[in-house]
Enzyme design. Structure first.
Site, PDB file in Angstrom:
ATOM      1  CE  LYS A  68      18.373 -98.210  15.069  1.00 31.43           C
ATOM      2  NZ  LYS A  68      19.130 -99.436  15.183  1.00 31.43           N
ATOM      3  CB  CYS A  85      13.877-101.890  17.282  1.00 28.40           C
ATOM      4  SG  CYS A  85      14.452-101.371  18.919  1.00 28.40           S
ATOM      5  CE  LYS A 126      19.067-111.920  17.132  1.00 28.10           C
ATOM      6  NZ  LYS A 126      19.926-110.762  16.774  1.00 28.10           N
ATOM      7  CG  ASN A 160      11.767 -96.905  27.595  1.00 29.47           C
ATOM      8  OD1 ASN A 160      12.479 -96.187  28.291  1.00 29.47           O
ATOM      9  ND2 ASN A 160      10.563 -97.283  27.978  1.00 29.47           N
ATOM     10  CE  LYS A 207      11.537 -98.699  19.605  1.00 29.25           C
ATOM     11  NZ  LYS A 207      12.388 -97.772  18.857  1.00 29.25           N
ATOM     12  CD  GLU A 233      17.356-107.100  22.354  1.00 31.05           C
ATOM     13  OE1 GLU A 233      16.862-108.120  22.859  1.00 31.05           O
ATOM     14  OE2 GLU A 233      16.749-106.020  22.277  1.00 31.05           O
ATOM     15  CB  THR A 291      15.688 -95.731  17.490  1.00 33.12           C
ATOM     16  OG1 THR A 291      16.780 -96.647  17.554  1.00 33.12           O
ATOM     17  CG2 THR A 291      15.166 -95.618  16.075  1.00 33.12           C
ATOM     18  CB  ALA A 348      19.531 -99.116   9.202  1.00 31.72           C
TER      19      ALA A 348
END
Ligand code: NAD
Ligand code: UGA
Length: 460
Positions: free
Chosen positions: A220, A276, A339, A90, A279, A165, A131, A223
């Site tokens: 990354k 993500c 989600k 993480n 952050k 996810e 990431t 995106a």
């Protein structure tokens, strides 16, 4: 059996577990080990109740575990045996010191690099799958090359993960693209090609993109920033729709038909969640700021501001429309995951919405098919002020309002007549996912308040 390659992934989380399970499925000739410091997590990966819920994951793990997929806590031993090490730990937002609230906390990545250096007695390729801020490979290299005596050589390659996810297995099996960045030296390119070779077992070559290592790291973050920006853009327009009588679904459809815009990621919501987006944008903002690019930083920061506005606006509107008070009113929240098809609740808008309703002294009941365990942890500080209920019908019993916060398919097909009959009246539905038929709900007797679309209500 003798395996062709020994691949290790350090970090058995939402990325490490599912991605390596698919590696194992698609490459039976390699031994894939996933290692983690968290013993409970590894125990769960070795059990029948996996620590991560993902459609299709159980089947893949069942097929591969013990064949060429292994979960382990002995990181030192695993490092020694590995030819290639993916780092998938993480990288949360830093909460202290320089860059607090924005920069990525790289302590876990750095710790892993030091451990790799300490335990390695043969050459290895180290792959950044977490990431990371652009230029992290530079720091990793410094650590890995710091022991000149050792005579062990490392190559650092960047291979950011783009899976989402809820669709992780599908995304891994059939990715839009795989990105592999490396140094442009002969050794760097050789290492890159070894990673290309893994993916080429199932991903068509034209979808495997190679790039320089900084482009790969930066792509990354970019995106995720672009995806989140689309959500914030459409959410900003949902507020305008509510004031003007325009319908956000119609606007999304109309603009998405333009092939230059495209239809995806234009669904208005109570806000984007997930571990993500926020952050990674904050990280991008921090990087831009540290290069003195204030305008660039301010531009991207606005995506977060808009998201916070959307979450707050949703709950404020609930209170306003329920005659400016929800005190002592029972409110059932349908959905807590950030989600559908995941039990993950990290940064879920449901967290802020629940807390605000609790602060207003509402009696909050939460239901979710997969996320109740995490919801309990998220609201541990409020545990006497909130209840958790598996059954959505029971959650809605005696409620003044229900709010749909996660677009679980089953919430579209509940028996809303039964729900209406068991609720207090006037009964409100705040449909944060635009899941329900407005006219049908109105005819059942509800005041139905969708998001960014005209409401139908008798009582307001
Ligand atoms: P996670 O928190 O679910 O898992 C990370 C794991 O790393 C944890 O189990 C933790 O115990 C382990 N870990 C930390 N330090 C360790 C150490 N020193 N040694 C061994 N294990 C250690 O995180 P995640 O959601 O899997 O994300 C991992 C990375 O992938 C992050 O950088 C994230 O931004 C990125 N990413 C996540 C997603 C996603 O959908 N969650 C998608 C793409 C990329
Ligand atoms: C996202 C990216 O889609 C992945 O490519 C990336 O690898 C991952 O982040 C990561 O780096 O962690 P994820 O957060 O799992 O994946 O899920 P998304 O499908 O992107 O949804 C993120 C949030 O945006 C959810 O809260 C979702 O409800 C919301 N969203 C998405 C909308 O509100 N509207 C949309 O149209 C799409």
């Amino acid at each position: 059996m003798k395996f062709e390659k020994n691949i290790l992934c350090i970090g058995a989380g939402y990325v490490g577990g599912p991605s390596m399970a698919v590696f194992a499925l698609k490459c039976p000739q390699y031994k894939i080990t996933v290692a983690d410091v968290n013993k409970d997590r590894i125990k769960a990966w070795n059990s029948d109740k996996l620590p991560v819920y993902e459609p299709g994951l159980d089947e893949v793990v069942r097929e591969t575990r013990g064949r060429n997929l292994f979960f382990d806590t002995n990181i030192a031993k695993c490092i020694k045996e590995a030819d290639i090490i993916f780092v998938s730990v993480n990288t949360p937002t830093k909460t202290f010191g320089i860059g607090a609230g924005k920069a990525a906390n790289l302590q876990f990545v750095e710790k892993v690099a030091r451990e790799i250096l300490k335990e390695s007695d043969s050459n290895k390729i180290v792959v950044e799958k977490s990431t990371l801020p652009v230029k992290t490979a530079e720091a990793l290299k410094r650590i890995l090359y710091s022991d000149h005596e050792k005579g062990v050589h490392f190559q650092v390659v960047s291979n950011p993960e783009f899976l989402a996810e809820g669709t992780a297995i599908e995304d891994m099996k059939d990715p839009d693209r795989v990105l592999i960045g490396s140094e442009q030296t002969p050794e760097g390119i050789r290492a890159r090609d070894e990673i290309v070779e893994i993916y080429a077992n199932w991903v068509p070559r034209e979808k495997i993109i190679t790039a320089n290592i900084w482009s790969s790291e930066l792509s990354k973050l970019v995106a995720n920033a672009f995806l989140a920006q689309r959500v914030s853009s459409i959410n900003s327009i949902s507020a305008l729709c509510e004031r003007t009588g325009a319908d956000i679904n119609e606007v999304s459809y109309a603009i998405g038909c333009d092939s230059r815009i495209g239809p995806k990621f234009l669904k208005a919501s109570v806000g984007f969640g997930g571990s993500c987006f926020k952050k990674d944008i904050l990280n991008l903002v921090y990087i831009a700021q540290s290069y003195g690019l204030k305008e660039v930083a301010d531009y991207w920061e606005q995506v977060i501001t808009m998201n916070e506005y959307q979450e707050t606006r949703f709950v404020d509107r609930m209170v306003r429309l329920m005659f400016n008070t929800v005190t002592d009113k029972k409110i059932a929240l349908l959905g807590f995951a950030f989600k559908t098809n995941t039990g993950d609740t990290r940064e879920s808008p449901a967290i802020l919405i629940s807390k605000k309703l609790i602060e207003e002294k509402a009696e909050v009941v939460i239901t979710d098919p997969k996320a109740l365990e995490n919801a309990r942890k998220d609201l541990a500080d409020y545990k006497d002020l909130v209840t958790f209920e598996d059954d959505p019908y029971k959650a809605a019993e005696g409620a003044h309002a229900i709010a749909i916060l996660t677009a679980w398919e089953q919430y579209a097909t509940l028996d809303y007549k039964r729900i209406y009959d068991a609720m207090e009246h006037p009964a409100f539905i705040f449909d944060g996912c635009n899941l329900l038929d407005i006219n049908k709900m109105y005819e059942l007797g509800f005041n139905i308040i969708p998001l960014g679309r005209p409401s139908r209500a008798r009582d307001i």
